[in-house]
Design a protein around this motif. Structure first.
Motif, PDB file in Angstrom:
ATOM      1  N   GLY A 115      90.248   2.819  58.374  1.00 49.22           N
ATOM      2  CA  GLY A 115      91.597   2.928  57.840  1.00 49.22           C
ATOM      3  C   GLY A 115      92.580   1.894  58.323  1.00 49.22           C
ATOM      4  N   HIS A 116      92.117   0.918  59.135  1.00 52.04           N
ATOM      5  CA  HIS A 116      93.004  -0.162  59.590  1.00 52.04           C
ATOM      6  C   HIS A 116      92.124  -1.280  60.134  1.00 52.04           C
ATOM      7  CE1 HIS A 116      96.996  -1.622  61.134  1.00 52.04           C
ATOM      8  NE2 HIS A 116      96.168  -2.372  61.841  1.00 52.04           N
ATOM      9  N   VAL A 117      91.938  -2.313  59.319  1.00 55.03           N
ATOM     10  CA  VAL A 117      90.993  -3.368  59.661  1.00 55.03           C
ATOM     11  C   VAL A 117      91.408  -4.642  58.955  1.00 55.03           C
ATOM     12  CG1 VAL A 117      89.429  -2.768  57.751  1.00 55.03           C
ATOM     13  CG2 VAL A 117      88.493  -3.891  59.799  1.00 55.03           C
ATOM     14  N   HIS A 118      90.951  -5.776  59.460  1.00 51.71           N
ATOM     15  CA  HIS A 118      91.276  -7.081  58.872  1.00 51.71           C
ATOM     16  C   HIS A 118      89.973  -7.866  58.652  1.00 51.71           C
ATOM     17  CE1 HIS A 118      95.365  -6.122  60.210  1.00 51.71           C
ATOM     18  NE2 HIS A 118      94.841  -5.845  61.388  1.00 51.71           N
ATOM     19  N   PRO A 119      89.143  -7.439  57.698  1.00 54.83           N
ATOM     20  CA  PRO A 119      87.815  -8.047  57.569  1.00 54.83           C
ATOM     21  C   PRO A 119      87.849  -9.526  57.223  1.00 54.83           C
ATOM     22  CG  PRO A 119      88.287  -6.602  55.711  1.00 54.83           C
ATOM     23  CD  PRO A 119      89.353  -6.354  56.724  1.00 54.83           C
ATOM     24  N   MET A 279      87.175   0.228  53.428  1.00 54.00           N
ATOM     25  CA  MET A 279      88.069  -0.406  54.394  1.00 54.00           C
ATOM     26  C   MET A 279      89.465  -0.520  53.803  1.00 54.00           C
ATOM     27  SD  MET A 279      85.831  -3.411  56.231  1.00 54.00           S
ATOM     28  CE  MET A 279      85.013  -4.106  54.809  1.00 54.00           C
ATOM     29  N   MET A 280      90.470  -0.218  54.631  1.00 55.87           N
ATOM     30  CA  MET A 280      91.831  -0.541  54.264  1.00 55.87           C
ATOM     31  C   MET A 280      92.205  -1.820  54.989  1.00 55.87           C
ATOM     32  SD  MET A 280      95.580   1.053  54.808  1.00 55.87           S
ATOM     33  CE  MET A 280      95.833  -0.205  56.071  1.00 55.87           C
ATOM     34  N   ASP A 281      92.320  -2.915  54.238  1.00 54.19           N
ATOM     35  CA  ASP A 281      92.700  -4.196  54.832  1.00 54.19           C
ATOM     36  C   ASP A 281      94.193  -4.134  55.117  1.00 54.19           C
ATOM     37  OD1 ASP A 281      93.477  -6.850  55.357  1.00 54.19           O
ATOM     38  OD2 ASP A 281      91.783  -7.627  54.221  1.00 54.19           O
ATOM     39  N   ALA A 282      94.541  -4.163  56.398  1.00 54.86           N
ATOM     40  CA  ALA A 282      95.899  -3.858  56.827  1.00 54.86           C
ATOM     41  C   ALA A 282      96.838  -5.057  56.874  1.00 54.86           C
ATOM     42  CB  ALA A 282      95.856  -3.181  58.199  1.00 54.86           C
ATOM     43  N   LEU A 283      96.477  -6.166  56.255  1.00 51.77           N
ATOM     44  CA  LEU A 283      97.366  -7.334  56.269  1.00 51.77           C
ATOM     45  C   LEU A 283      96.992  -8.247  55.105  1.00 51.77           C
ATOM     46  CD1 LEU A 283      99.661  -8.424  58.122  1.00 51.77           C
ATOM     47  CD2 LEU A 283      97.965  -9.943  59.115  1.00 51.77           C
ATOM     48  N   LYS A 300      79.767 -10.325  46.265  1.00 50.39           N
ATOM     49  CA  LYS A 300      79.630 -10.229  47.721  1.00 50.39           C
ATOM     50  C   LYS A 300      80.709  -9.340  48.326  1.00 50.39           C
ATOM     51  CE  LYS A 300      77.361 -14.721  48.118  1.00 50.39           C
ATOM     52  NZ  LYS A 300      77.386 -16.086  48.711  1.00 50.39           N
ATOM     53  N   LEU A 301      81.039  -8.269  47.615  1.00 51.61           N
ATOM     54  CA  LEU A 301      82.035  -7.325  48.102  1.00 51.61           C
ATOM     55  C   LEU A 301      81.398  -5.939  48.120  1.00 51.61           C
ATOM     56  CD1 LEU A 301      84.954  -7.135  49.049  1.00 51.61           C
ATOM     57  CD2 LEU A 301      85.648  -6.798  46.664  1.00 51.61           C
ATOM     58  N   PRO A 302      80.680  -5.588  49.185  1.00 55.71           N
ATOM     59  CA  PRO A 302      79.893  -4.355  49.187  1.00 55.71           C
ATOM     60  C   PRO A 302      80.703  -3.082  49.401  1.00 55.71           C
ATOM     61  CG  PRO A 302      79.602  -5.532  51.263  1.00 55.71           C
ATOM     62  CD  PRO A 302      80.408  -6.434  50.374  1.00 55.71           C
ATOM     63  N   GLN A 303      81.875  -3.184  50.043  1.00 54.02           N
ATOM     64  CA  GLN A 303      82.652  -1.987  50.336  1.00 54.02           C
ATOM     65  C   GLN A 303      83.750  -1.745  49.298  1.00 54.02           C
ATOM     66  OE1 GLN A 303      82.173  -4.377  52.776  1.00 54.02           O
ATOM     67  NE2 GLN A 303      80.842  -3.309  54.231  1.00 54.02           N
ATOM     68  N   ARG A 304      84.294  -0.539  49.309  1.00 54.48           N
ATOM     69  CA  ARG A 304      85.527  -0.240  48.606  1.00 54.48           C
ATOM     70  C   ARG A 304      86.669  -0.768  49.474  1.00 54.48           C
ATOM     71  NH1 ARG A 304      84.038   3.886  44.888  1.00 54.48           N
ATOM     72  NH2 ARG A 304      82.066   4.875  45.464  1.00 54.48           N
ATOM     73  N   ILE A 305      87.613  -1.471  48.874  1.00 54.88           N
ATOM     74  CA  ILE A 305      88.697  -2.090  49.623  1.00 54.88           C
ATOM     75  C   ILE A 305      90.041  -1.580  49.106  1.00 54.88           C
ATOM     76  CG2 ILE A 305      89.824  -4.250  50.311  1.00 54.88           C
ATOM     77  CD1 ILE A 305      87.026  -4.036  51.450  1.00 54.88           C
ATOM     78  N   THR A 548      90.050   9.723  57.036  1.00 55.97           N
ATOM     79  CA  THR A 548      90.524   8.457  56.494  1.00 55.97           C
ATOM     80  C   THR A 548      90.442   8.440  54.973  1.00 55.97           C
ATOM     81  OG1 THR A 548      89.785   7.388  58.534  1.00 55.97           O
ATOM     82  CG2 THR A 548      90.335   5.954  56.694  1.00 55.97           C
ATOM     83  N   ALA A 549      89.456   9.126  54.412  1.00 56.84           N
ATOM     84  CA  ALA A 549      89.413   9.241  52.951  1.00 56.84           C
ATOM     85  C   ALA A 549      90.683   9.911  52.445  1.00 56.84           C
ATOM     86  CB  ALA A 549      88.180  10.029  52.516  1.00 56.84           C
ATOM     87  N   TRP A 550      91.159  10.923  53.165  1.00 56.54           N
ATOM     88  CA  TRP A 550      92.424  11.576  52.794  1.00 56.54           C
ATOM     89  C   TRP A 550      93.586  10.593  52.909  1.00 56.54           C
ATOM     90  CZ3 TRP A 550      96.926  12.463  55.579  1.00 56.54           C
ATOM     91  CH2 TRP A 550      97.848  13.343  54.991  1.00 56.54           C
ATOM     92  N   GLN A 551      93.624   9.836  53.992  1.00 58.04           N
ATOM     93  CA  GLN A 551      94.688   8.837  54.170  1.00 58.04           C
ATOM     94  C   GLN A 551      94.755   7.897  52.971  1.00 58.04           C
ATOM     95  OE1 GLN A 551      94.384   6.312  57.746  1.00 58.04           O
ATOM     96  NE2 GLN A 551      95.034   4.576  56.504  1.00 58.04           N
ATOM     97  N   LEU A 552      93.593   7.525  52.442  1.00 52.28           N
ATOM     98  CA  LEU A 552      93.510   6.533  51.363  1.00 52.28           C
ATOM     99  C   LEU A 552      93.497   7.168  49.971  1.00 52.28           C
ATOM    100  CD1 LEU A 552      90.921   4.116  53.002  1.00 52.28           C
ATOM    101  CD2 LEU A 552      93.417   4.048  53.117  1.00 52.28           C
TER     102      LEU A 552
END
Length: 639
Positions: A115-119, A279-283, A300-305, A548-552
């Motif tokens: 829920g807070h990451v900068h991949p 992932m929630m990209d936080a920036l 090449k985007l395997p996750q939900r963003i 985190t699913a609830w957060q998003l």
């Protein structure tokens, strides 16, 4: 412990050269396209006919309270969960071409929701040399940087090739208390501009050449939301804090798009190999959205963003213009497969550790000997401004995500959310506060009352240099006890959600969960208020999945393992619901599915490489010494 091997029937071999997405059906790829819920949403009964894949003989952590134990999961051909239950009952969904995976008693569970990451930041950092957050003397640092100069072009890069070094430790100059100054970098054998980027994301250290290129002098004012640190003589020291970093960063040449796509694809593979499915990209700004579009186009985007559009302190004062800006970006990029918009990010303060001390506190910092100073840190946006901003975005259906590290910043966010709730009447805005390193106990009941998501990075909740030497003397034991008060917030009825803040810290998903429980983790020097603030195992697992699913706002789609939800699930190499807590840190991920599509398979060639990178990441401590990076200058984020 020794993980049990998997017994499998050749997941990819059974389909010859077919891809995993093809093997699991076209619907699986559709369900993985993004977190909007348009495919594989709740309410579906799963794919008709036989399952595409069945995990059996598993210890399934469903994330739902109560109910009979679950030991098998069937994944439908449309990418949703077709059935759960006993191995015997679920295997009835298997057909001749169904892939059967014997979990050998290990855990199957929802994928990790970060829920807070900068991949993308992790990808970009991986292109540059790293100091790996080491503590060094000036002489040791000089030796490392001299090596970096040689590694990044040597004489051929003189005089204009920028040397940008990642993961500088802003509190790491020895002896403790040594303040960074551009003169130390000016002594390097080079005329090149040199920049050290703090691993905390809040500090930058530049040499005089870089300051000159940026036009930074004694007359340069502090930008809104940042600080140009100046010495007693009024001249810049070379240290720039928060939004002041952009004064130099805007002059640093960007890597090519191809280089960035390749680097970011690699770190997203690492995230999949670590079990991360959302992932929630936080920036996020235009640059990041253009990169996500390139990654998505390249497959090449395997996750939900969920991208959180960042607003600076100046924008926070103009809600109408900020809303127009965010809506413009959404219109331009909402067609990118894999993205779902609706989140806004604002920095309310900085970081708390000495010597930065830019986190906003209700009471002043101490001088290290117990005496109060006049410094209460930096509050970049007032409660009034943040409240008006939150009200405007909440009324338009957007969520807010505040960086609130000190107790004054946390209260400011809560005050802003309370104002927005009163003005808009919305009772389910799901605004969030991230980090919450210090929380005033008087504010504990407000999180639940206001429906605020509490997004914590609990891998930091252990006794180490950052929480003890760089902090305890400067805030005192009374406030120190309220560091990362996870259990207290949970007991007050609030929703806990989890995030890694990678690459501010290395990606160690399972050590993060373990530390939430024992408040020590694999590398702590001791426990940090475990008896008061340690979470149960069940709470830690829910925090990083359904919480985190609830957060998003995607709890109807993912976060638990139940019929009709998208098959965003992971198979682990051990049973994390029952193994010793200390063993959770070393958890390996054998398979990761997003919308039923296999995005990581530890038995494939690419999966073995990604698993090896994940193993290096989870076994690498947060270094605190010169020896940790000496001789390994190219290390960055465990890649």
């Amino acid at each position: 412990m020794t993980p049990s091997p998997l017994s499998r029937r050749g997941l990819l071999a059974s389909a010859g050269a077919a891809s995993a997405a093809t093997l699991l059906g076209a619907g699986a790829a559709s369900a993985a396209s993004g977190p909007s819920g348009s495919s594989g949403s709740s309410g579906s009964s799963g794919g008709r006919g036989s399952a595409a894949l069945v995990f059996h003989n598993a210890r399934v952590f469903t994330g739902r309270p109560g109910g009979a134990p679950v030991e098998a999961v069937a994944v439908g051909r449309d990418g949703t969960i077709l059935a759960t239950g006993s191995s015997a009952s679920v295997r009835r969904h298997a057909g001749r071409d169904t892939e059967l995976v014997d979990a050998r008693g290990n855990t199957v569970m929802s994928g990790i929701h970060d829920g807070h990451v900068h991949p993308l930041g992790a990808g970009e950092r991986s292109l540059r040399p790293s100091l790996a957050s080491a503590e060094t003397t000036v002489a040791e640092l000089t030796a490392l940087l001299t090596g970096f100069l040689a590694d990044t072009g040597g004489a051929g890069a003189e005089p204009d090739g920028w040397l940008v070094v990642e993961d500088w430790n802003p509190v790491g100059l020895l002896p403790t208390g040594t303040a960074p100054h551009h003169a130390m970098l000016d002594a390097l054998p080079t005329r090149r501009p040199v920049v050290l980027v703090g691993g905390d994301g809040h500090n930058l250290w530049a040499n005089q050449r870089a300051l000159d290129i940026a036009g930074i002098t004694a007359a340069t004012p502090d930008p809104v939301g940042g600080k140009v640190v100046k010495g007693a003589d009024g001249a810049p020291t070379g240290v720039l804090k928060d939004d002041a970093q952009d004064l130099v960063k805007r002059h640093v040449p960007e890597p090519s798009t191809a280089e960035l796509v390749a680097a970011c694809a690699k770190v997203l593979e690492l995230a999949a190999a670590s079990g991360v499915t959302t992932m929630m990209d936080a920036l996020v700004g235009r640059h990041e959205l253009e990169l996500y579009r390139a990654l998505s186009t390249a497959g090449k985007l395997p996750q939900r963003i969920v991208p959180a559009i960042r607003l600076d302190a100046g924008q926070a004062k103009d809600p109408a213009a900020s809303l127009a800006y965010a809506r413009g970006l959404r219109r331009e990029f909402e067609g990118v497969r894999g993205l779902r918009f609706g989140m806004i990010k604002v920095f309310l303060d900085g970081v708390i550790e000495y010597p930065a001390q830019t986190a906003a506190l209700l009471e002043p910092y101490l001088d290290g000997a117990g005496k109060p100073t006049t410094n209460r840190g930096e509050l970049y946006t007032s409660a009034a401004d943040y409240g008006r901003l939150s009200a405007a975005f909440n009324a338009a259906g957007w969520q807010m995500h505040a960086h609130g590290l000190g107790d004054r910043a946390v209260r400011t966010a809560l005050d802003g959310y309370e104002y927005a709730r009163r003005v808009t009447g919305h009772r389910d805005a799901r605004n969030a506060i991230a980090h919450l390193q210090i929380v005033d106990p008087a504010d504990l009941p407000r999180f639940a009352r206001l429906g605020v998501a509490v997004c914590m990075q609990l891998q930091w909740a252990s006794r180490d240099t950052w929480t003890m030497e760089a902090l305890l003397p400067y805030i005192g034991p009374r406030r120190h006890r309220w560091m990362y008060p996870a259990r207290s917030i949970e007991k007050a009825g609030a929703r806990l959600t989890g995030g890694s803040d990678w690459p501010v810290d290395v990606l160690q998903v399972w050590n993060q969960l373990r530390t939430a429980i024992d408040r020590r983790g694999a590398f702590g020097d001791g426990e940090l208020y475990r008896e008061l603030e340690g979470l149960s195992r069940d709470s830690a697992l829910r925090m990083h999945t359904s919480g985190t699913a609830w957060q998003l706002r995607q709890e109807a789609l993912t976060g638990t393992v139940e019929t009709g939800k998208a098959a965003d699930i992971v198979l682990l190499d051990r049973d994390v619901t029952r193994c010793p807590v200390a063993d959770i840190s070393d958890t390996g991920v054998r398979m990761t599915l997003v919308g039923g599509r296999v995005v990581h398979d530890a038995e494939s060639a690419s999966g073995r490489a990604a698993s090896a990178r994940a193993q290096r990441a989870r076994s690498a401590p947060r270094p605190v010494s010169y020896a940790a990076v000496h001789g390994g200058r190219h290390h960055a984020c465990g890649h």
